[in-house]
Design a protein around this motif. Structure first.
Motif, PDB file in Angstrom:
ATOM      1  N   HIS A 201      35.726  48.823  42.525  1.00 55.86           N
ATOM      2  CA  HIS A 201      36.321  48.012  41.453  1.00 55.86           C
ATOM      3  C   HIS A 201      35.219  47.472  40.564  1.00 55.86           C
ATOM      4  N   ASP A 203      34.510  43.754  38.399  1.00 52.23           N
ATOM      5  CA  ASP A 203      35.056  42.394  38.345  1.00 52.23           C
ATOM      6  C   ASP A 203      35.694  42.203  36.968  1.00 52.23           C
ATOM      7  N   HIS A 258      31.644  48.687  41.941  1.00 51.56           N
ATOM      8  CA  HIS A 258      30.916  48.463  43.195  1.00 51.56           C
ATOM      9  C   HIS A 258      31.910  48.433  44.349  1.00 51.56           C
ATOM     10  N   PHE A 279      32.949  33.713  40.680  1.00 48.66           N
ATOM     11  CA  PHE A 279      33.514  34.523  39.595  1.00 48.66           C
ATOM     12  C   PHE A 279      33.667  33.644  38.358  1.00 48.66           C
TER      13      PHE A 279
HETATM   14 FE   FE2 Z   1      33.323  42.588  42.861  1.00 53.50          FE
END
Ligand code: FE2
Ligand code: AKG
Length: 314
Positions: A201, A203, A258, A279
């Motif tokens: 995926h 982010d 990643h 995040f």
């Molecule tokens: Fe991630």
């Protein structure tokens, strides 16, 4: 070539969070950091930060209280379960599948939080304080990384990106810390073929700060298509770009895929892995216009973009 040679290590000693006066960095040092960081984020989308200034002890304590939480039984952990319509709290094993093409849910548990989230484990007194303290340090570090990126991108205002993230930790900004726990795999029957600890995926926000323990397993996709290890390097934090930052920079900085596979090595497979990810997302009312004025992507508010991505995932 050493395992880490592909992912640059950037020395942040002139602008780490232990440098009290932000203005003490010289224009020359800031420019140097900006160039180094943007080069890494353009080419690979990932870098390591050393001398970031967050004390090792603080990281260790947060990691330890996280492990204490995850080592409880399911009934206990369920008291902190994430509500269906909420962002924060505990998510159980195999509940998320970051790569929908994988045959099963990710072999991990997670706990998302902000200092004001109101969902805290009742029996682990340190948990709230340790993660809230770490959250504050991560906010400071992320804002400094944004200054560096603003300079590297040659934006007119070196505080431009920082200003778009001014509400982190408050209403109107959903940046959060996520403690991620990958349980040990003690028996072959624990997983099915093709199952992973964390599926491929990218982010979805602007920036991620990732702290990993010593077990390793994180891999990063290179431009040529192959995955390279991003092993733990003591004292460093991994920095990577999310999709919203890629869009904002009209694809100049890249949000690289990643993953975390299940290790082949028994020694690594049979132990838990723990990571802490911060995040970062812009304030919800910020409109994301391509920074180079190319209009490559239509303007969108951070709120609309993140809602779109969030509902895709669950
Ligand atoms: Fe991630
Ligand atoms: O645990 C890790 O090392 C990576 C986790 C990750 O990439 C994520 O949750 O977005």
């Amino acid at each position: 070539m050493s395992e880490t040679a592909k992912i640059p290590i950037i020395d942040f000693k002139t602008y780490g969070v232990n440098v009290e006066n932000e203005e003490s960095i010289s224009d020359e040092d800031l420019k140097k950091l900006g160039n180094e960081m943007c080069f890494a984020l353009e080419e690979i989308g990932f870098c390591y930060l050393k001398n970031h200034g967050i004390p090792d002890e603080q990281i260790k304590l947060a990691m330890e209280s996280s492990k204490q939480f995850f080592n409880q039984n399911v009934e206990e952990k369920s008291k902190c379960a994430k509500p269906d319509d909420g962002y924060f709290g505990w998510i159980g094993l195999e509940r998320e599948r970051l790569n929908p093409n994988r045959p099963a849910g990710d072999y991990k548990e997670a706990y998302g939080m902000i200092p004001e989230c109101g969902i805290w484990p009742p029996d682990i007194p340190n948990f709230q304080k340790m993660h809230s303290d770490l959250f504050s340090c991560c906010v400071k570090l992320a804002l400094r990384v944004f200054d560096v990126i603003s300079v590297g991108l040659k934006l007119e205002d070196k505080h431009f990106l920082r200003k778009c993230h001014s509400c982190i930790g408050q209403k109107g900004n959903i940046s959060n810390i996520r403690s991620i726990f990958y349980p040990a795999l003690t028996s072959k029957k624990d997983t099915i073929q093709g199952q992973v600890r964390c599926g491929e995926h990218s982010d979805y926000g602007t920036l991620t700060l990732l702290i990993q323990d010593s077990i390793g397993g994180l891999e990063v996709k290179m431009r040529e298509g192959e995955y390279e290890p991003a092993p733990p390097i003591p004292g460093t934090i991994v920095v990577n770009i999310g999709d919203l930052m890629q869009r904002w920079t009209a694809d100049k900085l890249i949000a690289t895929k990643h993953r975390v596979l299940i290790p082949n090595e028994v020694r690594k497979k049979m132990v838990d892995r723990q990571s802490l990810a911060f995040f970062v997302n812009p304030d919800e009312d910020v409109t994301i216009h391509c920074l180079d004025n190319s209009n490559k992507y239509d303007p969108i508010t951070s709120r609309d973009y993140l809602n779109m991505r969030f509902y895709e995932k669950f």
